[in-house]
Motif scaffolding. Structure first.
Motif: not given
Ligand SMILES: N=C(N)NC/C=C/[C@H]1O[C@@H](n2cnc3c(N)ncnc32)[C@H](O)[C@@H]1O
Length: 418
Positions: A92, A156, A159, A178
């Protein structure tokens, strides 16, 4: 039978329960089966503890044990044998993506695969499994004309991936999803499943399991896997600098004799692989050989539990045999019949990659001579508890015909946990 009286330590030993079976592979290790209660006397390192079972003592792998009395729920890490929080947490942030994107050999190879197959990619449906920042998906959208690319990412980072896809005008072709690829729903089957899943020693992280599950669920019959195949290569080698740094150092530091620490150094430094090794081609004592080969169309998840390979090396020059070095290659078959296969080679004779190579050190170095035969086998055993880890075992003999005698040195099995 007189069992060995274990001297009472000032701090009483702690009782641990075995989470799975373990088979010792050297006199200094202790075998046990699931449920055995072991007394841990000394946590000599993070990976190996000195423990006792029914009066017998030896080294045991710490990751196979749980403090007795700690319920399943107490130790939350056990609820996450895939360590997904830590794993996807690490993806992430930018650090690992920067490392992978900075690896030109790796990234240019995937671009070359797309470019050399751009015509055949027209109107195809692609899944990019574990797309990270979406680089491979954007290569597809930029350099070819697929009808759809499903860019799947569980961390993450996703995004930001959406933002990059838009920023680069790829949102018509690339759909970012996702989730874990093996769990999420795709609207359709795919013609091509592309992924950059390879870890240290090819398999570490075991992301390959997700690729196989996604293959079985989403790749249409006759669809293409990229990579199409993978191989783990091995070579016997010299590693004098590493040996000097970790072992010879103790012989005369500052004029003192620290050699009593060498068994500890061997246990601490040479019972696990050195992942960041860059082997000099000159240090290879023979030609390498592929010890494990994966056909990405036929290999099954259950095959990943234990993979074995035989090897036979003929020493090509005299030297000190310090250990074995491993690396991997992956092949991308052409979408066109008879088209050229593209290969990514992470070995010493190719451009360096962020994976570098992996060095497994012997217990003690051995002088070898031209013509000696180093033969044996390698076993990669997946950790039954921690599903992203594995143990590598190397067993070998040396047949040497120097000094006109046939010396047949059978060496201990060497355990490496990584
Ligand atoms: N090459 C190495 N070592 N690492 C590859 C890179 C791993 C990337 O793939 C993602 N990933 C790994 N497994 C899955 C999965 N099952 N579903 C979706 N995304 C996944 C990670 O979050 C990283 O962004």
């Amino acid at each position: 039978m007189q069992t060995e009286k274990v001297e009472e330590e000032e701090d009483a030993p702690e009782e641990y329960v075995a989470l799975c079976d373990f088979t010792a592979s050297g006199s200094e290790q202790l075998s046990f089966i699931t449920g055995d209660k072991l007394l841990v006397h000394n946590k000599s390192s993070a990976d190996w503890w000195w423990a006792e079972l029914q009066g017998v003592i030896g080294y045991v792998p710490a990751s196979y044990l749980r403090l007795d009395g700690a319920e399943e729920g107490d130790d939350t890490s056990l609820e996450d044998p895939w360590q997904d929080d830590e794993y996807f947490g690490s993806y992430g942030t930018l650090r690992l993506h920067l490392e992978m994107l900075s690896d030109r050999s790796r990234t240019e190879t995937y671009r070359q695969v797309i470019v050399s197959n751009s015509a055949s990619l027209r109107d195809k449906v692609v899944m990019d499994l574990g797309c990270g920042t979406g680089i491979i998906s954007m290569f597809c959208a930029q350099l070819a004309k697929p009808s759809m690319v499903y860019a799947v990412e569980a961390s993450s980072m996703v995004e930001h991936t959406r933002q990059l896809v838009k920023q680069n005008g790829c949102e018509e072709v690339v759909t970012v999803l996702q989730g874990r690829a093996e769990e999420l729903e795709l609207p359709e089957q795919v013609d091509i499943l592309v992924s950059e899943w390879m870890g240290n020693c090819l398999l570490f992280e075991f992301m390959v399991e997700s690729v196989l599950l996604a293959r079985d669920r989403w790749l249409r019959d006759g669809g293409v896997m990229w990579p199409s195949s993978a191989a783990l290569a091995l070579v016997p080698c010299q590693a004098d600098n590493y040996y000097t740094e970790k072992m010879a150092f103790w012989e005369r530091p500052y004029g003192l004799d620290f050699t009593p620490l060498q068994p500890l150094a061997q246990q601490e430094f040479f019972t696990k692989p050195k992942f960041s090794h860059l082997i000099d081609p000159e240090d290879c004592l023979s030609a390498p050989c592929d010890v494990i080969c994966l056909n990405m169309y036929t290999v099954q998840v259950r095959d990943l539990e234990e993979m074995k390979g035989e090897f036979q090396f003929c020493v090509e020059k005299p030297g000190i045999f310090h250990g074995f070095t491993a690396w991997f290659t992956v092949q991308f078959e052409s979408l066109e019949m008879g088209g050229a296969t593209v290969e990514l080679n992470t070995g010493p004779n190719s451009d360096p990659t962020h994976w570098k190579q992996t060095l497994f050190m012997l217990d003690r170095p051995i002088q070898v001579y031209t013509g000696d035969s180093i033969h044996g086998n390698i076993v990669l055993r997946r950790n039954p508890v921690w599903r992203r880890h594995m143990t590598v075992m190397l067993h070998w003999n040396i047949n040497s015909n120097t000094d006109d005698c046939q010396a047949n040195i059978s060496l201990n099995i060497h355990i490496h946990k990584c």
